[in-house]
Design an enzyme around this catalytic site. Structure first.
Site, PDB file in Angstrom:
ATOM      1  N   MET A   1     -12.212   4.812  -0.026  1.00 57.03           N
ATOM      2  CA  MET A   1     -12.804   5.053   1.305  1.00 57.03           C
ATOM      3  C   MET A   1     -13.436   6.438   1.255  1.00 57.03           C
ATOM      4  O   MET A   1     -12.954   7.397   1.865  1.00 57.03           O
ATOM      5  CB  MET A   1     -11.703   4.956   2.380  1.00 57.03           C
TER       6      MET A   1
ATOM      7  N   GLY B   1      -8.496   4.266   7.556  1.00 58.46           N
ATOM      8  CA  GLY B   1      -8.136   5.673   7.765  1.00 58.46           C
ATOM      9  C   GLY B   1      -6.641   5.911   7.846  1.00 58.46           C
ATOM     10  O   GLY B   1      -6.153   6.920   7.359  1.00 58.46           O
ATOM     11  N   TYR B   2      -5.946   4.981   8.462  1.00 59.73           N
ATOM     12  CA  TYR B   2      -4.509   5.194   8.666  1.00 59.73           C
ATOM     13  C   TYR B   2      -3.722   3.909   8.498  1.00 59.73           C
ATOM     14  O   TYR B   2      -4.250   2.815   8.719  1.00 59.73           O
ATOM     15  CB  TYR B   2      -4.254   5.724  10.085  1.00 59.73           C
ATOM     16  N   GLY B   3      -2.451   4.075   8.158  1.00 59.31           N
ATOM     17  CA  GLY B   3      -1.534   2.943   8.130  1.00 59.31           C
ATOM     18  C   GLY B   3      -0.931   2.756   9.512  1.00 59.31           C
ATOM     19  O   GLY B   3      -1.125   3.581  10.415  1.00 59.31           O
ATOM     20  N   GLY B   4      -0.246   1.659   9.688  1.00 60.04           N
ATOM     21  CA  GLY B   4       0.519   1.443  10.922  1.00 60.04           C
ATOM     22  C   GLY B   4      -0.286   1.066  12.152  1.00 60.04           C
ATOM     23  O   GLY B   4       0.204   1.197  13.276  1.00 60.04           O
TER      24      GLY B   4
ATOM     25  N   MET C   1      -8.847   8.341   0.270  1.00 60.58           N
ATOM     26  CA  MET C   1      -9.615   8.716   1.475  1.00 60.58           C
ATOM     27  C   MET C   1     -10.119  10.144   1.344  1.00 60.58           C
ATOM     28  O   MET C   1      -9.389  11.017   0.851  1.00 60.58           O
ATOM     29  CB  MET C   1      -8.721   8.609   2.704  1.00 60.58           C
TER      30      MET C   1
ATOM     31  N   HIS D   1      -8.560   1.318  -3.589  1.00 60.15           N
ATOM     32  CA  HIS D   1      -9.429   1.122  -2.428  1.00 60.15           C
ATOM     33  C   HIS D   1     -10.096   2.460  -2.088  1.00 60.15           C
ATOM     34  O   HIS D   1      -9.464   3.360  -1.554  1.00 60.15           O
ATOM     35  CB  HIS D   1      -8.541   0.621  -1.268  1.00 60.15           C
TER      36      HIS D   1
ATOM     37  N   ASP E   1      -6.456  -6.212   4.726  1.00 62.81           N
ATOM     38  CA  ASP E   1      -5.858  -4.871   4.714  1.00 62.81           C
ATOM     39  C   ASP E   1      -5.754  -4.299   6.121  1.00 62.81           C
ATOM     40  O   ASP E   1      -6.769  -3.992   6.751  1.00 62.81           O
ATOM     41  CB  ASP E   1      -6.735  -3.968   3.826  1.00 62.81           C
ATOM     42  N   GLY E   2      -4.524  -4.153   6.579  1.00 62.38           N
ATOM     43  CA  GLY E   2      -4.266  -3.486   7.860  1.00 62.38           C
ATOM     44  C   GLY E   2      -3.545  -4.349   8.866  1.00 62.38           C
ATOM     45  O   GLY E   2      -3.966  -5.478   9.143  1.00 62.38           O
ATOM     46  N   GLY E   3      -2.419  -3.839   9.350  1.00 63.36           N
ATOM     47  CA  GLY E   3      -1.694  -4.534  10.417  1.00 63.36           C
ATOM     48  C   GLY E   3      -1.025  -5.824   9.978  1.00 63.36           C
ATOM     49  O   GLY E   3      -0.778  -6.716  10.793  1.00 63.36           O
TER      50      GLY E   3
ATOM     51  N   HIS F   1      -1.447  -1.260  -4.109  1.00 59.24           N
ATOM     52  CA  HIS F   1      -2.693  -0.893  -3.436  1.00 59.24           C
ATOM     53  C   HIS F   1      -2.703   0.622  -3.217  1.00 59.24           C
ATOM     54  O   HIS F   1      -1.767   1.189  -2.653  1.00 59.24           O
ATOM     55  CB  HIS F   1      -2.770  -1.638  -2.102  1.00 59.24           C
TER      56      HIS F   1
ATOM     57  N   GLY G   1       1.271  -2.068   4.100  1.00 60.15           N
ATOM     58  CA  GLY G   1       1.772  -0.708   3.925  1.00 60.15           C
ATOM     59  C   GLY G   1       3.032  -0.468   4.728  1.00 60.15           C
ATOM     60  O   GLY G   1       4.145  -0.536   4.209  1.00 60.15           O
ATOM     61  N   SER G   2       2.850  -0.224   6.033  1.00 60.49           N
ATOM     62  CA  SER G   2       4.010   0.122   6.857  1.00 60.49           C
ATOM     63  C   SER G   2       5.031  -1.012   6.916  1.00 60.49           C
ATOM     64  O   SER G   2       6.233  -0.750   6.952  1.00 60.49           O
ATOM     65  CB  SER G   2       3.562   0.530   8.262  1.00 60.49           C
TER      66      SER G   2
ATOM     67  N   MET H   1     -11.307  -5.538   6.049  1.00 61.34           N
ATOM     68  CA  MET H   1     -10.455  -4.592   6.790  1.00 61.34           C
ATOM     69  C   MET H   1     -10.075  -5.249   8.107  1.00 61.34           C
ATOM     70  O   MET H   1     -10.943  -5.641   8.886  1.00 61.34           O
ATOM     71  CB  MET H   1     -11.204  -3.280   7.070  1.00 61.34           C
TER      72      MET H   1
ATOM     73  N   SER I   1       0.841  -1.190   0.000  1.00 62.32           N
ATOM     74  CA  SER I   1       0.000   0.000   0.000  1.00 62.32           C
ATOM     75  C   SER I   1       0.875   1.239   0.000  1.00 62.32           C
ATOM     76  O   SER I   1       1.683   1.439   0.912  1.00 62.32           O
ATOM     77  CB  SER I   1      -0.892   0.004   1.246  1.00 62.32           C
TER      78      SER I   1
ATOM     79  N   ASP J   1      -4.814   3.769  -1.647  1.00 63.76           N
ATOM     80  CA  ASP J   1      -5.870   4.143  -0.704  1.00 63.76           C
ATOM     81  C   ASP J   1      -6.377   5.550  -0.991  1.00 63.76           C
ATOM     82  O   ASP J   1      -5.635   6.526  -0.869  1.00 63.76           O
ATOM     83  CB  ASP J   1      -5.323   4.092   0.726  1.00 63.76           C
TER      84      ASP J   1
HETATM   85  O1  LIG Z   1      -6.737   1.019   3.724  1.00 65.05           O
HETATM   86  C1  LIG Z   1      -5.823   1.134   4.519  1.00 65.05           C
HETATM   87  C2  LIG Z   1      -5.997   1.940   5.769  1.00 65.05           C
HETATM   88  O2  LIG Z   1      -7.271   2.449   5.793  1.00 65.05           O
HETATM   89  C3  LIG Z   1      -4.581   0.394   4.249  1.00 65.05           C
HETATM   90  O3  LIG Z   1      -4.436  -0.012   2.939  1.00 65.05           O
HETATM   91  C4  LIG Z   1      -3.299   0.811   4.929  1.00 65.05           C
HETATM   92  O4  LIG Z   1      -2.406   1.414   4.041  1.00 65.05           O
HETATM   93  C5  LIG Z   1      -2.640  -0.399   5.541  1.00 65.05           C
HETATM   94  O5  LIG Z   1      -1.505  -0.013   6.209  1.00 65.05           O
HETATM   95  P1  LIG Z   1      -0.704  -0.964   7.204  1.00 65.05           P
HETATM   96  O6  LIG Z   1      -1.635  -1.319   8.331  1.00 65.05           O
HETATM   97  O7  LIG Z   1      -0.274  -2.153   6.400  1.00 65.05           O
HETATM   98  O8  LIG Z   1       0.447  -0.118   7.648  1.00 65.05           O
HETATM   99 FE   LIG Z   2      -6.424   0.007   1.846  1.00 61.06          FE
END
Ligand SMILES: O=C(CO)[C@@H](O)[C@H](O)COP(=O)(O)O
Ligand SMILES: [Fe+2]
Length: 222
Positions: free
Chosen positions: A68, A142-145, A37, A66, A175-177, A33, A197-198, A137, A8, A35
């Site tokens: 949002m 909303g946010y990465g990391g 927003m 994606h 998607d996420g974490g 990917h 992402g992160s 999700m 991402s 995002d």
């Molecule tokens: O859609 C989203 C966040 O809303 C993602 O696509 C984030 O970019 C995932 O980031 P990480 O959790 O992998 O850092």
């Molecule tokens: Fe995403």
């Protein structure tokens, strides 16, 4: 199903997106990917169709967009024209999910649906036969990391079981974490498209990070 890694770019260097995307291509990413927003459906505001269009000139990688955003139906055509290959819409953002998915497909693009952690699978049950992917999700959007939310694994298992029972063909995207541990749990539960992402962009070596994620799940597919 072969596992695909979709870094991402939310965690990439926004001042150098062209080179970040090129780097992903050279590093074995399967998809990019992106995002989008709007500061309404989610708090954050990121990038829109003009940026995607600008990036399109620099890579042949599959663009996994994606959305949002509220009122997604107003914006589909712009994202199609920007060069998106797949467009994912959140079930929570529309009263007309069936029509929205058909609209995306009418442009010859892949169409997918996303659900927030607290949204139950039954909300999208009627469209499972129409979509290319279901994005679960695994953090609040909303946010990465952010930290992976464990209870979402049950939803992945649930979707996987429904797919098997009804003969559907959608892939499950998470998607996420995502990291070396959570990716294993997700793939075991039935996911095959992994957004990270992160984990990818905060690592010293992007290529190595993608490789590590793939390696973590290799044994599961043997
Ligand atoms: O859609 C989203 C966040 O809303 C993602 O696509 C984030 O970019 C995932 O980031 P990480 O959790 O992998 O850092
Ligand atoms: Fe995403």
């Amino acid at each position: 199903m072969a596992v695909k890694i979709a870094p991402s770019i939310l965690s990439a260097d926004f001042s150098d997106l062209k080179n970040e995307v090129k780097k992903l291509e050279e590093s074995g990413a399967d998809l990019v990917h992106i995002d989008v927003m709007d500061g309404n459906f989610v708090e954050n505001i990121t990038i829109g169709a003009p940026v995607i269009k600008a990036l399109r000139k620099h890579t042949n990688l599959f663009f996994d967009v994606h959305l949002m955003i509220l009122n997604p139906e107003r914006h589909i055509e712009k994202f199609v024209k920007s060069g998106a290959d797949n467009i994912t819409v959140h079930a929570e953002t529309t009263y007309h999910l069936d029509a929205l998915i058909n609209k995306i497909k009418s442009f010859g693009k892949k169409a997918s649906v996303a659900i927030n952690p607290a949204t139950p699978v039954c909300l999208i049950e009627n469209v499972l036969g129409m979509v290319d992917m279901v994005l679960v999700m695994t953090v609040n959007p909303g946010y990465g990391g952010q930290k992976f939310i464990d209870y979402t694994l049950e939803k992945i298992r649930n979707l996987s079981e429904l797919r098997e029972r009804k003969g559907y063909r959608f892939e499950i995207e998470v998607d996420g974490g995502i990291n070396e541990q959570t990716v294993v749990e997700c793939v075991k539960a039935g996911a095959s498209v992994i957004i990270a992402g992160s984990y990818v962009f905060d690592s010293v070596d992007v290529k190595e990070a993608i490789k590590k994620l793939k390696k973590s799940v290799e044994k599961l597919n043997e």
